[in-house]
Design an enzyme around this catalytic site. Structure first.
Site, short mmCIF file in Angstrom:
data_model
loop_
_atom_site.label_atom_id
_atom_site.label_comp_id
_atom_site.label_asym_id
_atom_site.label_seq_id
_atom_site.Cartn_x
_atom_site.Cartn_y
_atom_site.Cartn_z
N GLU A 4 0.70 -1.18 -0.07
CA GLU A 4 -0.02 0.02 -0.12
C GLU A 4 0.93 1.34 -0.11
O GLU A 4 1.73 1.37 1.08
CB GLU A 4 -0.81 0.01 1.47
CG GLU A 4 -1.86 -1.18 1.46
CD GLU A 4 -2.27 -1.13 2.95
OE1 GLU A 4 -2.84 -0.15 3.37
OE2 GLU A 4 -2.00 -2.39 3.59
N ASP A 53 -7.23 8.53 0.59
CA ASP A 53 -7.08 8.19 1.94
C ASP A 53 -7.28 9.44 2.84
O ASP A 53 -7.14 10.48 2.53
CB ASP A 53 -5.82 7.71 2.34
CG ASP A 53 -5.55 6.76 3.62
OD1 ASP A 53 -6.81 6.59 4.18
OD2 ASP A 53 -4.62 6.34 3.85
N GLU A 59 -3.88 6.72 -2.71
CA GLU A 59 -3.27 5.72 -2.25
C GLU A 59 -3.51 4.50 -3.32
O GLU A 59 -4.77 4.57 -3.58
CB GLU A 59 -3.94 5.22 -0.80
CG GLU A 59 -3.14 3.90 -0.24
CD GLU A 59 -3.41 3.92 1.07
OE1 GLU A 59 -2.79 2.60 1.76
OE2 GLU A 59 -3.55 4.71 1.81
#
EC number: 6.3.1.19
Length: 458
Positions: A4, A53, A59
């Site tokens: 991530e 995010d 993200e």
């Protein structure tokens, strides 16, 4: 496994115009996404998740990958995807949009690069943490992104190995933002909870250099393989790991002495050397024919070379592979011209520009183009990863489902484990094995989509 990546975002406009805040730029960046999907939280055709995010950070969470080079390709594809959105936002805003793959902004706010590894449910996390914490607090020596840390009341401005070292507050915890641990234990396996657990590591820096990424993920993979297999590892549990991770960040020669719970002390460099030696032994025990053997052999070779360079103080010899060493060499050239003060604002600008993801503009990319920063994979792999899901994992099924739904204009939703068709009748399937790349149940969903494609209202 998956990665991530949260990106820092800003924009510059003509000085005569009102300046734009990050939230305003992020909203504009996601306008094409919202226009197409009616959401700022979606799964892309390549099976990665793209979303906005907290804190106005775009993200990307990659789809499930089963090899190091595959994961790197999808991580780099994420950069290209958000950069395309930034270019569209530039045209609509009449501004220059910057996306930074770093971890700390000028106000000291931190945003992360989280690593996810699938491990067996039978593994006891407490046992894992005894070996992983000493490994992770010293891992910054081989793959930290480096940073010019600003002056504080007790420390002058200085160069540090890691951007995340000062941002973690616990060793192991179920929290993510409240206390920000090195290892997050929230039980969210995105798979069969009777078989799998997700190891969620949030201490690592975002990497611009592909070999640094390979070292970060590859060394962690080797550690997890050894721990799951019960392979003998040295007992190097460290007292006060959170205090020591900050000390290590400020000591690029790895000489920080770490007090061991079992007694005695070792330097941070020696801790890494012992884990590296174990990984080299483990390579000889891995199954023959494993497709990741070549990648991991490259990791172990580079890992050893980096440790030798740190031990000798010859950081220039690893400046083409390790982010912190590449950035240090770049900053030192500027620092000499600026009078030697790490607090000079120009150095902070150079530091940030290293993380600009725009090809031809970001300094890391400039170094690559000049042959001063090495690659790990080729551009063709990244190009494939932009539009096509990983073919060897569950992500492939998600990608096929999304592709069929888009062609048929079908109303569907997906998450990491479920695929749902909303009409004409609701059909839902759950896929709990991340290693499955095909299923008759998926075929049935695709056939249902295709059969009813002609009934989609205009």
């Amino acid at each position: 496994m998956g990665i991530e990546t949260e990106y820092g975002i800003t924009a510059t406009v003509d000085p005569q115009r009102r300046q734009l805040g990050p939230d305003e730029v992020a909203r504009e960046l996601f306008k094409p996404v919202v226009a197409e999907y009616s959401s700022s939280n979606i799964f892309l055709p390549n099976a990665s998740r793209l979303y906005l995010d907290v804190g106005s950070h775009p993200e990307v969470a990659t789809g499930e990958c089963d090899s190091l080079s595959q994961l790197l390709a999808y991580e780099r594809a994420g950069d290209a995807i958000v950069d395309d959105l930034a270019r569209q936002a530039e045209r609509s805003l009449d501004a220059t949009v910057y996306l930074f793959k770093n971890n700390v902004d000028s106000a000291g706010n931190s945003y992360g690069c989280h690593e996810n590894y699938l491990i067996s449910r039978e593994v006891v996390l407490k046992d894992l943490s005894r070996s992983l914490l000493p490994f992770l607090i010293t891992r910054q020596l081989i793959c930290g992104a480096g940073m010019v840390a600003p002056a504080t009341a007790t420390r002058p401005a200085q160069f540090v190995l890691s951007q995340r070292a000062d941002q973690v507050w616990e060793g192991v915890s179920s929290a993510t933002t409240r206390s920000r641990p090195i290892i997050n234990t929230r039980d969210e396996p995105h798979g069969d909870s009777k078989r799998f657990r997700r190891m969620h590591v949030i201490v690592g820096d975002s990497n611009m250099a592909e070999p640094s990424f390979a070292l970060k993920v590859g060394s962690m993979l080797l550690m997890l393989e050894m721990l799951e297999a019960g392979f003998e590892l040295p007992n190097l549990e460290v007292a006060d790991p959170i205090v020591r991770i900050r000390d290590i960040a400020r000591d690029i020669d790895g000489s920080t002495e770490l007090e061991l719970v079992a007694g005695g002390t070792l330097s941070a460099l020696e801790v890494q050397r012992q884990f590296h030696a174990a990984a080299a032994r483990w390579l000889e025990h891995r199954p023959d024919g494993d497709p990741s053997q070549e990648d991991l052999a490259r990791v172990v070779a580079l890992w050893g070379r980096v440790l030798d360079a740190i031990g000798s103080g010859n950081y220039a010899s690893i400046a083409a592979d390790v982010d912190w060493a590449a950035k240090l060499a770049l900053l030192e050239r500027y620092r000499e011209r600026l009078g030697g003060d790490w607090a000079h604002p120009k150095l902070a600008q150079v530091d940030l520009a290293y993380h600009d993801i725009r090809p031809g503009r970001g300094l890391a990319d400039v170094l690559v183009r000049r042959g001063m920063l090495n690659r790990w994979i080729g551009d063709a792999a990244i190009t494939r990863a932009r539009d096509s899901a990983p073919p060897t994992t569950r992500a492939w099924m998600r990608g096929q489902f999304l592709e069929h739904a888009r062609a048929a204009q079908a109303h569907v939703t997906v998450d990491w484990t479920r695929m749902k068709i909303h009409r004409p009748e609701v059909r839902v399937e759950e896929f709990l094995d991340p290693f499955d790349a095909a299923s008759p149940r998926l075929d049935a969903l695709l056939n249902y989509i295709d059969e009813h494609a002609a009934n989609v209202p205009e």
